[in-house]
Design a protein around this motif. Structure first.
Motif, short mmCIF file in Angstrom:
data_model
loop_
_atom_site.label_atom_id
_atom_site.label_comp_id
_atom_site.label_asym_id
_atom_site.label_seq_id
_atom_site.Cartn_x
_atom_site.Cartn_y
_atom_site.Cartn_z
N MET A 1 11.03 95.89 49.61
CA MET A 1 11.70 94.65 50.01
C MET A 1 13.16 94.86 50.37
O MET A 1 13.78 93.98 50.97
N THR A 2 13.73 95.99 49.96
CA THR A 2 15.15 96.23 50.20
C THR A 2 15.35 97.67 50.66
O THR A 2 14.53 98.54 50.40
N PRO A 3 16.48 97.95 51.32
CA PRO A 3 16.78 99.34 51.70
C PRO A 3 16.85 100.26 50.48
O PRO A 3 16.40 101.41 50.56
N PHE A 4 17.42 99.77 49.37
CA PHE A 4 17.48 100.59 48.16
C PHE A 4 16.07 100.92 47.66
O PHE A 4 15.78 102.06 47.30
N LEU B 1 17.02 89.20 41.33
CA LEU B 1 18.12 90.15 41.12
C LEU B 1 17.53 91.53 41.36
O LEU B 1 17.02 92.17 40.43
N LEU B 2 17.56 91.97 42.60
CA LEU B 2 16.89 93.21 42.96
C LEU B 2 17.90 94.35 43.08
O LEU B 2 18.77 94.34 43.96
N TYR B 3 17.80 95.29 42.20
CA TYR B 3 18.61 96.51 42.19
C TYR B 3 20.12 96.24 42.15
O TYR B 3 20.87 96.70 43.01
N ASP C 1 18.64 84.80 46.11
CA ASP C 1 18.47 86.25 46.16
C ASP C 1 19.86 86.83 45.90
O ASP C 1 20.66 87.00 46.83
N SER C 2 20.15 87.11 44.63
CA SER C 2 21.49 87.55 44.25
C SER C 2 21.61 89.07 44.38
O SER C 2 20.64 89.80 44.18
N CYS C 3 22.83 89.53 44.74
CA CYS C 3 23.05 90.95 45.04
C CYS C 3 22.15 91.36 46.20
O CYS C 3 21.48 92.40 46.16
N CYS C 4 22.14 90.56 47.25
CA CYS C 4 21.15 90.71 48.33
C CYS C 4 21.48 91.83 49.29
O CYS C 4 20.65 92.16 50.15
N GLY C 5 22.67 92.44 49.20
CA GLY C 5 23.03 93.52 50.10
C GLY C 5 23.04 93.06 51.54
O GLY C 5 23.71 92.10 51.90
N VAL C 6 22.26 93.74 52.38
CA VAL C 6 22.21 93.39 53.81
C VAL C 6 21.29 92.22 54.09
O VAL C 6 21.12 91.81 55.24
N GLY C 7 20.67 91.67 53.06
CA GLY C 7 19.85 90.47 53.22
C GLY C 7 18.44 90.70 53.71
O GLY C 7 17.74 89.75 54.05
N GLU C 8 17.98 91.96 53.72
CA GLU C 8 16.58 92.20 54.10
C GLU C 8 15.64 91.49 53.13
O GLU C 8 14.67 90.84 53.55
N SER C 9 15.93 91.60 51.84
CA SER C 9 15.09 90.94 50.84
C SER C 9 15.13 89.42 50.99
O SER C 9 14.12 88.74 50.77
N THR C 10 16.28 88.89 51.38
CA THR C 10 16.41 87.44 51.56
C THR C 10 15.45 86.95 52.63
O THR C 10 14.76 85.93 52.46
N ALA C 11 15.39 87.68 53.74
CA ALA C 11 14.48 87.32 54.83
C ALA C 11 13.02 87.45 54.39
O ALA C 11 12.18 86.61 54.73
N VAL C 12 12.71 88.50 53.62
CA VAL C 12 11.34 88.70 53.13
C VAL C 12 10.95 87.55 52.20
O VAL C 12 9.85 86.99 52.30
N ILE C 13 11.85 87.18 51.29
CA ILE C 13 11.57 86.10 50.34
C ILE C 13 11.39 84.77 51.09
O ILE C 13 10.51 83.97 50.76
N ALA C 14 12.22 84.56 52.11
CA ALA C 14 12.10 83.33 52.90
C ALA C 14 10.74 83.24 53.58
O ALA C 14 10.17 82.15 53.71
#
Length: 219
Positions: A197-200, A130-132, A59-72
């Motif tokens: 999936m992300t704050p953005f 690569l989300l946002y 999860d590249s450019c993951c920011g705060v990692g919210e998307s990383t946790a969702v993907i996991a």
């Protein structure tokens, strides 16, 4: 929540030098020295993976990692690594976005270096998100967009199912053109889902903006 500005640019279409840039980067290899903090982060990732032979997702450019946790959570059979260049953003993960799962890791690193290290170490991704990413919308900054820079070649080499998402449709159009130059066909499309999936993504949707996506299996 609903005050995100629409991306504006002095480009009214794909950048005129995009093909030249993509072909140049596909025919050469970066010789830039690796940053020490990224070498350290990659060593941490390797140690965390150990002898893992199962599916690997980035999860590249993951920011705060919210998307990383969702993907996991979506892919519990995989190991998921989220990477962002900002220590400020990644440090917020434990404070507000971490979940009780042991199949993901969030790291601060320079992706220009991290992707190259991953490829050189033999990583093969099952999926790559690569989300946002930062759109760098000014024409003069085209080389800073992932598809206009040297790291684009490493994205291709890592393989897997690539998902790119942006609220700037021209970014997705250019990314699809860059893939076509590399011999990979991808079709941009609107993206909608029940939950962001992300704050953005949450902020853009609350502002009435649309998301655009391309998803393609890399060879």
């Amino acid at each position: 929540m609903g005050e995100s500005k629409i991306v504006t640019s002095n480009q009214d279409g794909p950048h005129e030098k995009l093909e030249e840039l993509v072909r140049r980067h596909l025919s050469s290899q970066s010789q830039k020295p690796f940053s020490q903090h990224t070498l350290d982060a990659f060593a941490e990732a390797q140690a965390w993976l150990g002898d893992w032979q199962g599916p690997l997702i980035m999860d590249s450019c993951c920011g705060v990692g919210e998307s990383t946790a969702v993907i996991a959570a979506l892919y519990p059979e995989a190991k998921v690594i989220g990477v962002d260049k900002s220590a400020l953003r990644t440090s917020k993960h434990e404070r507000g976005y971490a979940v009780d799962q042991d199949n993901y890791l969030v790291l601060r690193a320079d992706l220009n270096d991290f992707w190259r290290l991953a490829y050189q170490s033999g990583w093969k991704l099952q999926r790559h998100f690569l989300l946002y990413p930062n759109p760098w919308p000014k024409s003069m900054h085209v080389k800073r967009r992932w598809h206009g820079g040297a790291a684009f070649a490493d994205i291709l080499k890592l393989g897997g199912t690539l998902t790119v998402r942006s609220n700037w449709p021209l970014y997705i159009e250019e990314f699809a053109l860059a893939l076509a130059i590399a011999g990979v066909t991808a079709t941009p499309a609107l993206y909608q889902a029940a939950e962001p999936m992300t704050p953005f993504e949450r902020k853009y949707w609350a502002s009435g903006q649309q998301s655009w996506q391309l998803e393609v299996d890399l060879p």
